[in-house]
Design an enzyme around this catalytic site. Structure first.
Site, PDB file in Angstrom:
ATOM      1  N   HIS A 104      -7.988  -4.609  -1.195  1.00 25.61           N
ATOM      2  CA  HIS A 104      -6.733  -3.950  -0.845  1.00 25.61           C
ATOM      3  C   HIS A 104      -6.018  -4.598   0.349  1.00 25.61           C
ATOM      4  O   HIS A 104      -6.391  -4.409   1.499  1.00 25.61           O
ATOM      5  CB  HIS A 104      -7.023  -2.479  -0.537  1.00 25.61           C
ATOM      6  CG  HIS A 104      -5.791  -1.667  -0.324  1.00 25.61           C
ATOM      7  ND1 HIS A 104      -5.016  -1.210  -1.361  1.00 25.61           N
ATOM      8  CD2 HIS A 104      -5.188  -1.242   0.797  1.00 25.61           C
ATOM      9  CE1 HIS A 104      -3.996  -0.526  -0.874  1.00 25.61           C
ATOM     10  NE2 HIS A 104      -4.082  -0.538   0.438  1.00 25.61           N
TER      11      HIS A 104
ATOM     12  N   ASP B 267      -9.560  -3.202  -6.295  1.00 26.16           N
ATOM     13  CA  ASP B 267      -8.994  -2.308  -5.281  1.00 26.16           C
ATOM     14  C   ASP B 267      -9.549  -0.896  -5.438  1.00 26.16           C
ATOM     15  O   ASP B 267      -9.301  -0.232  -6.436  1.00 26.16           O
ATOM     16  CB  ASP B 267      -7.461  -2.297  -5.412  1.00 26.16           C
ATOM     17  CG  ASP B 267      -6.775  -1.726  -4.190  1.00 26.16           C
ATOM     18  OD1 ASP B 267      -7.407  -0.922  -3.485  1.00 26.16           O
ATOM     19  OD2 ASP B 267      -5.612  -2.083  -3.944  1.00 26.16           O
TER      20      ASP B 267
ATOM     21  N   SER C 251       0.824  -1.209   0.000  1.00 21.66           N
ATOM     22  CA  SER C 251       0.000   0.000   0.000  1.00 21.66           C
ATOM     23  C   SER C 251       0.865   1.269   0.000  1.00 21.66           C
ATOM     24  O   SER C 251       1.729   1.425  -0.850  1.00 21.66           O
ATOM     25  CB  SER C 251      -0.950  -0.055   1.201  1.00 21.66           C
ATOM     26  OG  SER C 251      -1.902   0.958   1.134  1.00 21.66           O
TER      27      SER C 251
END
Length: 650
Positions: A639, A593, A507
């Site tokens: 995610h 995502d 991330s």
């Protein structure tokens, strides 16, 4: 005319989508070709991970929720209830089954039992979405589903038959609703947040006296109270939001206990105020944290409060007695890196249960007894604690002389450490600590002689709120300097060398890892990224994306501030790709995502490949190599949030 405009806009979007789809399909073919080469390695790794998972799952059983004489727990998509004193959980009654109700692919996220145990609310989430569904069941000999509420984030029972919940749309939570299960069933809107930077959730105080409606941005918060004795009355404001002040609320003996950053220094403090006059002018200090201390969690009990703290890489408990006004500090075992607090529904409990873990140690259960004033290690489990792993804590001197902590794990039997492969982990954003909970793959790497290093760079939260502040917005480059200093020190001390070093990030950690790849590619040989944020500038320019406005407190606003735009451009991984010798890169991205758009990842991979090829064809040096740049696009999972089976496949 307007209709024509809309059509042309749609066509334009469709053409973009088509080219993206084409490129995505090419990537998928490329991935299928490449992954086929690693079949033997994949098979060996998968078998080893499954073996470790089966060996250690005993300690990661789902949490037990004790409620009076009953214990509620979830296993394999079912929710059970058993008597608290019944040792044999085989006698448990089944209350809910995801499969029976047609939610077979869903994961149970949270369970909330009404105070009289007549109703149970649970949230279910599928792997491909961040939005959950709340299912309310009336308990009894034959449990019956009473209500299904879509797109729910948080929910709590105010009374036996009144449920408050927040709904989630496009990663945002801005509305709070109340729904009743009395004879006169009705649902009404209770609170709406107008500011797009704020996210709303609900909790209840430990003594169940109040529900708290918490509206938080990255830097500021505001809390409203719902009196559980009068759930239909309008919520009451504790303290109006004040820029830069975060606060959270607990309750005891008609006083609010306020965990807040209010006052100097801007680190967390525990304060208190009367319920009837709760403004900052009445906040009285109870306890202030020492400098460079991270508050991980806080748990209230009737006469005590326990603070879970991190300082200089070590974990501590601070037990505050409200009766004797004393503070007892307990240092926890040195191997521990992460706390996990267990659910304590009764604030009168005389024991606080929690688990300790590290990347290479499975969770181990501990309890703190208020009566005995001591820490109790729970019954020794069948599998012994890991003994073949050595933990070292180091400090690297960054460019501006700041000391940056590093936690290093290695096999005690490893010789010639400079020849061993090293995996460096980094995050450094949002004031969030690096994830150091147990992972089977980390233990496998230790067993195979790898060195694991966790770099606690600025932008993360490991040394308190100032550590985050010192690495966000106009300070982002400090995190990059910290990461470089950590890797240089590790090599200098004989932990591996550049040609055996890889960096792993997920991330927002992709910002610093990707930036290092551009500025100092010679320090590492490979980079592994999961759902990486690598196109900062373009993403922060797109205000139609769900998180852009909220994220401005972390990255700045390039649309309104040219200085900010130039600064983001100076470190943004995508913007700074150039023809040079890059390390090999492996990226996992998710088709669904919502947080890191696939478009930015595809753009980054394309540009990186071109730069690596341009460099190779331009230099033609002997022994010149072209790095592997591999992208795996996962159709399932969201995610960085995959089930065990999906993460095993990854």
């Amino acid at each position: 005319q307007e209709g024509t405009k809309i059509c042309s806009k749609r066509k334009q979007n469709a053409s973009i989508t088509t080219s993206e789809l084409l490129y995505k399909n090419l990537e998928q073919e490329n991935w299928n070709d490449i992954s086929a080469r690693y079949k033997a390695t994949t098979k060996r790794i998968k078998e080893k991970l499954e073996e470790l998972h089966n060996k250690y799952t005993f300690s990661s059983r789902s949490p037990r929720i004790r409620f009076g004489e009953n214990v509620y727990f979830e296993e394999n998509g079912c929710i059970f209830v058993s008597k608290a004193d019944d040792v044999d959980e085989g006698n448990a009654d089944i209350l809910f089954s995801t499969e029976d109700l047609g939610f077979s692919d869903a994961l149970i996220q949270r369970i909330r039992i009404s105070p009289d145990q007549r109703y149970m609310a649970i949230s279910l989430k599928s792997e491909n979405s961040e939005e959950a569904t709340c299912v309310v069941t009336k308990l009894g000999h034959f449990p019956v589903v009473e209500k299904v509420i879509p797109s729910v984030f948080s929910f709590e029972w105010a009374t036996n038959d009144v449920l408050y919940y927040t709904n989630q749309r496009n990663l945002k939570c801005q509305n709070v609703f109340m729904t009743t299960f009395t004879n006169q069933k009705h649902t009404k809107l209770v609170y709406t947040e107008q500011d797009a930077r704020f996210f709303v959730d609900i909790h209840y105080t430990k003594d169940r006296r109040f529900l708290t409606i918490n509206s938080n941005s990255k830097t500021t918060s505001e809390v409203w109270l719902v009196d559980c004795r009068h759930p239909f009355k309008l919520p009451v404001l504790v303290q109006a939001r004040r820029k830069g002040v975060i606060y959270h609320i607990e309750h005891r003996n008609d006083e609010l206990y306020i965990l807040t950053t209010y006052g100097e220094p801007a680190e967390y403090k525990l304060m208190k105020a009367p319920v009837a006059s709760s403004g900052t002018e009445n906040w009285e200090l109870v306890y202030a944290l020492e400098k460079k201390t991270k508050l991980v969690d806080l748990e209230m009990f009737s006469d005590h409060c326990i603070m879970f703290l991190k300082k200089a890489g070590h974990l501590y408990l601070n037990v505050i007695s409200f009766v004797s006004h004393s503070v007892q500090t307990i240092k926890l075992p040195t191997w521990a890196c992460e706390f996990e607090l267990e659910s304590h529904l009764e604030h009168t409990s005389s024991t606080c249960y929690f688990q300790l873990t590290s990347p290479v140690h499975p969770p181990q259960r501990f309890a703190y007894s208020f009566k005995e004033n001591n820490l109790i290690e729970q019954a020794v489990q069948e599998v012994p604690i890991i003994t073949n792993c050595h933990t070292t804590r180091l400090l690297a001197k960054s460019k501006d002389e700041t000391l940056v902590p590093i936690t290093v794990f290695r096999n005690v039997n490893s010789k010639e450490l400079h020849r061993k492969p090293l995996l460096v982990h980094v995050y450094g954003a949002y004031g969030i600590d690096l994830n150091m909970s147990f992972k089977e793959e980390k233990l496998m790497l230790i067993e195979e002689g790898w060195i694991l290093a966790y770099c606690h760079v600025r932008g993360g939260g490991e040394l308190g709120l100032s550590w985050h502040k010192d690495g966000c917005q106009q300070n982002k480059l400090k995190g990059l300097h910290d990461l470089k200093a950590c890797i240089v020190l590790l090599h200098k001390l004989g932990f591996s060398q550049p040609k055996y070093t890889a960096v792993a990030a997920a991330s927002a950690g992709g910002v610093l890892a990707g930036a290092l790849c551009n500025t100092d590619p010679e320090l590492i040989r490979a980079m592994v990224l999961q759902a990486p944020f690598v196109d900062v500038l373009n993403t922060m320019m797109e205000i139609h994306l769900p998180l852009t406005i909220e994220e401005q407190e972390e990255w700045g606003n390039p649309l309104a501030d040219e200085k900010c735009m130039k600064y983001i451009k100076s470190y943004c991984p995508y913007q700074n790709i150039k023809p040079q010798c890059y390390p090999s890169v492996f990226i996992t991205a998710y088709e669904n995502d919502q947080r890191v758009p696939l478009t930015g990842v595809l753009r980054y991979v394309r540009k990186l490949r071109k730069a690596a090829l341009d460099h190779a064809s331009g230099t033609r040096k002997k022994g010149n190599w072209i790095p592997n740049i591999i992208l795996d696009i996962r159709a399932s999972g969201t995610h960085c949030d995959s089930s065990w089976e999906e993460s095993l496949n990854e």
